[in-house]
Design a protein around this motif. Structure first.
Motif, mmCIF file in Angstrom:
data_model
loop_
_atom_site.group_PDB
_atom_site.id
_atom_site.type_symbol
_atom_site.label_atom_id
_atom_site.label_comp_id
_atom_site.label_asym_id
_atom_site.label_seq_id
_atom_site.Cartn_x
_atom_site.Cartn_y
_atom_site.Cartn_z
ATOM 1 N N SER A 33 0.833 -1.217 0.000
ATOM 2 C CA SER A 33 0.000 0.000 0.000
ATOM 3 C C SER A 33 0.864 1.264 0.000
ATOM 4 C CB SER A 33 -0.917 -0.010 1.224
ATOM 5 O OG SER A 33 -1.650 1.181 1.313
ATOM 6 N N SER A 34 1.918 1.275 0.833
ATOM 7 C CA SER A 34 2.763 2.466 0.912
ATOM 8 C C SER A 34 3.629 2.632 -0.326
ATOM 9 C CB SER A 34 3.647 2.406 2.158
ATOM 10 O OG SER A 34 4.491 1.264 2.118
ATOM 11 N N ALA A 35 3.830 1.563 -1.072
ATOM 12 C CA ALA A 35 4.646 1.658 -2.286
ATOM 13 C C ALA A 35 3.946 2.489 -3.361
ATOM 14 C CB ALA A 35 4.971 0.271 -2.823
ATOM 15 N N SER A 36 2.616 2.600 -3.265
ATOM 16 C CA SER A 36 1.873 3.351 -4.279
ATOM 17 C C SER A 36 2.146 4.856 -4.202
ATOM 18 C CB SER A 36 0.367 3.089 -4.132
ATOM 19 O OG SER A 36 -0.083 3.511 -2.854
ATOM 20 N N TYR A 37 2.587 5.349 -3.051
ATOM 21 C CA TYR A 37 2.937 6.777 -2.933
ATOM 22 C C TYR A 37 4.361 6.909 -2.381
ATOM 23 C CZ TYR A 37 1.292 5.863 1.860
ATOM 24 O OH TYR A 37 1.084 5.334 3.107
ATOM 25 N N LEU A 38 5.238 6.028 -2.875
ATOM 26 C CA LEU A 38 6.613 5.961 -2.384
ATOM 27 C C LEU A 38 7.331 7.308 -2.493
ATOM 28 C CD1 LEU A 38 9.241 4.544 -1.516
ATOM 29 C CD2 LEU A 38 9.522 3.807 -3.898
ATOM 30 N N PHE A 39 7.235 7.967 -3.653
ATOM 31 C CA PHE A 39 8.006 9.198 -3.863
ATOM 32 C C PHE A 39 7.403 10.392 -3.113
ATOM 33 C CE2 PHE A 39 8.890 6.554 -7.596
ATOM 34 C CZ PHE A 39 10.273 6.498 -7.512
ATOM 35 N N ALA A 40 6.122 10.306 -2.788
ATOM 36 C CA ALA A 40 5.502 11.395 -2.034
ATOM 37 C C ALA A 40 5.861 11.306 -0.554
ATOM 38 C CB ALA A 40 3.986 11.359 -2.210
ATOM 39 N N ARG A 41 5.841 10.103 0.021
ATOM 40 C CA ARG A 41 6.153 9.912 1.431
ATOM 41 C C ARG A 41 7.005 8.648 1.582
ATOM 42 N NH1 ARG A 41 0.443 10.238 4.410
ATOM 43 N NH2 ARG A 41 1.787 9.837 6.221
#
Length: 388
Positions: A33-41
């Motif tokens: 789940s967190s990999a989907s917004y890796l570059f944001a957070r």
């Protein structure tokens, strides 16, 4: 593989755990789940990876060594006793395989030899009424005879016909699997009127005594395994027979010129190795299972190949490697129950250890270690290069 030093062996285990950690993280839902917004957070992603991997390995440790979250001291130390219990057949079989490896024989028939040892020990255990000490002793001797005879077949074929021990022991493994399935359907091994493939329970007089009481499964088979390790050390390093084994393993032609019967050595190596693996079968039926079933050998015979290689075919190394693999088996269930990590990850760790143990140059390349046997640069040469 057997010439690699302990550092390479330890680094192979570390590398296997690191790569398995990557798989644990990849299979975790929070990481995905967190990999989907890796570059944001990116912090969320790294935290999720750390939680997944550390949580799985902490659960593995607590299930294999010490459970700090347990309510009582008995429950806290029970994991290490389970590790020791599971390690017993691995140590026995690994010791036997290690003798074969050092003698130049790649015996991979420990699975079948464990099965035959279990059949012989199981039958003596439930079919005879004997005094306690004598009953256990005869069952253990029967297991050693069963495993030794089964491995001796491969030794005789190797000595007389030149048949390759790898092919022969593979076939004997398959025969043993079907043999135990057959004998459990015969009247001599059936439990009363039941048609289930399981033997009558072994008599109490034939069972290994418990080492720490009824609250733990650890039995005297573990002490017997340690005694077997001491015996193997003496056999291979202090006896004439062991010297012959090592001489044939180092150079069969030179050993023959020196007057050693290579053919007889092949036979005796397999018999001794099979007897040790047969004791692993005895530990299963006389100590852990207390009954003979078709799955009594599980995959101990195949795992023992890795145990022998990981321990560099030395008794002390084999004992520690057996404990490591026993811990992986015992802790794998706790890891799955507490974190939801698939227990197949344990198989991945074992497989990766096999891969890296079988490829020491790969481990050396990853950690930038010098090649095995490579000479170190002399101080004089280094000074000349510096001046140049």
């Amino acid at each position: 593989m057997l010439a690699s030093n302990w550092l390479v062996t330890a680094l192979a285990i570390v590398l296997a755990l690191v790569l398995s950690g990557v798989l644990i993280a990849a299979a975790d839902s929070a990481v995905q789940s967190s990999a989907s917004y890796l570059f944001a957070r990116p912090g969320d992603f790294l935290t999720a990876v750390w939680d997944a991997v550390s949580g799985a390995y902490v659960a593995l440790f607590q299930g294999a060594v010490f459970d700090s979250s347990a309510e009582t001291f008995q429950r806290a130390v029970k994991p290490i006793t389970e590790t020791m219990t599971v390690s017993v057949p691995l140590i026995f079989a690994g010791l036997g395989l290690g003798i074969g490896f050092r003698a130049g024989l790649f015996n991979i028939g420990a699975q079948g030899q464990i099965i035959l040892g279990a059949i012989f020990a199981g039958y003596v255990g439930f079919a005879f009424d004997l005094p306690p000490v004598l009953h256990v002793l005869l069952a253990v001797i029967a297991a050693a005879i069963g495993g030794g005879l089964w491995a001796g077949i491969a030794g005789v074929l190797k000595a007389r016909t030149g048949a390759h021990e790898v092919i022969v022991t593979i076939m004997l493994n398959n025969i043993a699997v079907y043999l135990i399935a057959f004998v459990l359907t015969t009247s001599a091994f059936q439990r009363g009127e039941s048609s289930n493939p399981v033997s009558p329970p072994l008599k109490d007089t034939a069972l290994f005594p418990l080492v720490l009481g009824s609250g733990f499964r650890l039995h005297a088979g573990f002490l017997l395994a340690l005694a077997a390790a001491v015996f193997v050390w003496w056999l291979m390093n202090r006896s004439t027979i062991g010297f012959g084994f090592r001489a044939v393993g180092s150079n069969a032609n030179a050993a023959r010129v020196a007057g050693i019967s290579v053919s007889a050595t092949y036979v005796w190596v397999m018999v001794v190795a099979g007897a040790l693996a047969g004791l692993g079968g005895a530990a299963q039926v006389l100590g852990t299972e207390k009954v003979l079933t078709a799955g009594v050998a599980a995959s101990f015979g195949f795992d023992a190949i890795t145990v022998a290689l990981l321990g560099r075919s030395k008794p002390l190394g084999t004992v520690f490697a057996g404990l490591l693999f026993g811990g992986l088996r015992a802790g794998g269930f706790a890891m799955q129950a507490r974190t939801g990590t698939p227990i197949d990850i344990v198989l991945v760790v074992q497989s990766l250890i096999v891969l890296f143990i079988a490829a020491p140059p790969l481990v050396r390349a990853v950690f930038r270690l010098p090649a095995h046997g490579a000479p170190r640069p002399s101080l004089t040469a280094t000074s000349k290069e510096a001046r140049a």
